[in-house]
Design an enzyme around this catalytic site. Structure first.
Site, PDB file in Angstrom:
ATOM      1  N   CYS A 105       0.831  -1.215   0.000  1.00 45.01           N
ATOM      2  CA  CYS A 105       0.000   0.000   0.000  1.00 45.01           C
ATOM      3  C   CYS A 105       0.863   1.261   0.000  1.00 45.01           C
ATOM      4  O   CYS A 105       0.510   2.258  -0.628  1.00 45.01           O
ATOM      5  CB  CYS A 105      -0.941  -0.017   1.198  1.00 45.01           C
ATOM      6  SG  CYS A 105      -2.114  -1.395   1.131  1.00 45.01           S
ATOM      7  N   THR A 106       1.990   1.205   0.690  1.00 47.52           N
ATOM      8  CA  THR A 106       2.911   2.338   0.688  1.00 47.52           C
ATOM      9  C   THR A 106       3.518   2.522  -0.705  1.00 47.52           C
ATOM     10  O   THR A 106       3.584   3.644  -1.212  1.00 47.52           O
ATOM     11  CB  THR A 106       4.018   2.143   1.745  1.00 47.52           C
ATOM     12  OG1 THR A 106       3.398   2.052   3.036  1.00 47.52           O
ATOM     13  CG2 THR A 106       5.006   3.303   1.729  1.00 47.52           C
TER      14      THR A 106
END
Length: 156
Positions: free
Chosen positions: A45-46
């Site tokens: 997600c980062t």
């Protein structure tokens, strides 16, 4: 299941800045890259958020806004957004209502919220849906290609 060509369901959710984001507020103005992701500050997600950040100007030049949605709280989104200097809004869908509205499936045997990106044109029509838990960067490059195609059609 939502399909390309469907009208995108309207919704309102809180943003990292505390304001309310309503999809209908963009109609007639800008396209939208709406991406659902599993959780703030996890590796995939980062990477996805930072890829959208790094190419955010390209999306703006293509007439599109980028918005991320997860079930994390607005406070979690604020911390994640500040840490990675995200120039776009993250929306807190804490009860998962918008995820259900957009029929975003769960991944990995139903254990994780799915990663799905929608490209919605300025008229509110879904032009692209990409569902893949892995390949977070593909969500960004694919969305950009779709918007470039829409821009070419509009200009040609």
């Amino acid at each position: 299941m939502l399909n390309v060509g469907d009208q995108a369901p309207d919704f309102t959710l809180p943003t990292t800045s505390g304001a309310a984001f309503r999809l209908a507020g963009l109609r007639g103005q800008r396209s939208l890259v709406l991406y659902f992701y599993p959780k703030d500050d996890t590796p995939g997600c980062t990477a996805e958020a930072c890829s959208f950040r790094d190419q955010y100007q390209d999306f703006q030049e293509l007439g599109a806004e980028v918005v991320g949605i997860s079930s994390d709280s607005a406070a979690s989104h604020q911390k994640f957004s500040r840490k990675h200097q995200l120039p776009f809004e993250l929306l807190a869908d804490e009860g998962g209502q918008v995820r259900k509205l957009y029929e975003v499936p769960r991944a990995l045997l139903g254990l994780l919220p799915g990663r799905v990106t929608f490209v919605i044109d300025q008229h509110g029509v879904i032009r692209y849906i990409f569902n893949s838990l892995s390949g977070a960067a593909d969500h960004v490059s694919n969305a950009k290609k779709i918007l470039q195609g829409l821009a070419e059609k509009a200009g040609g």
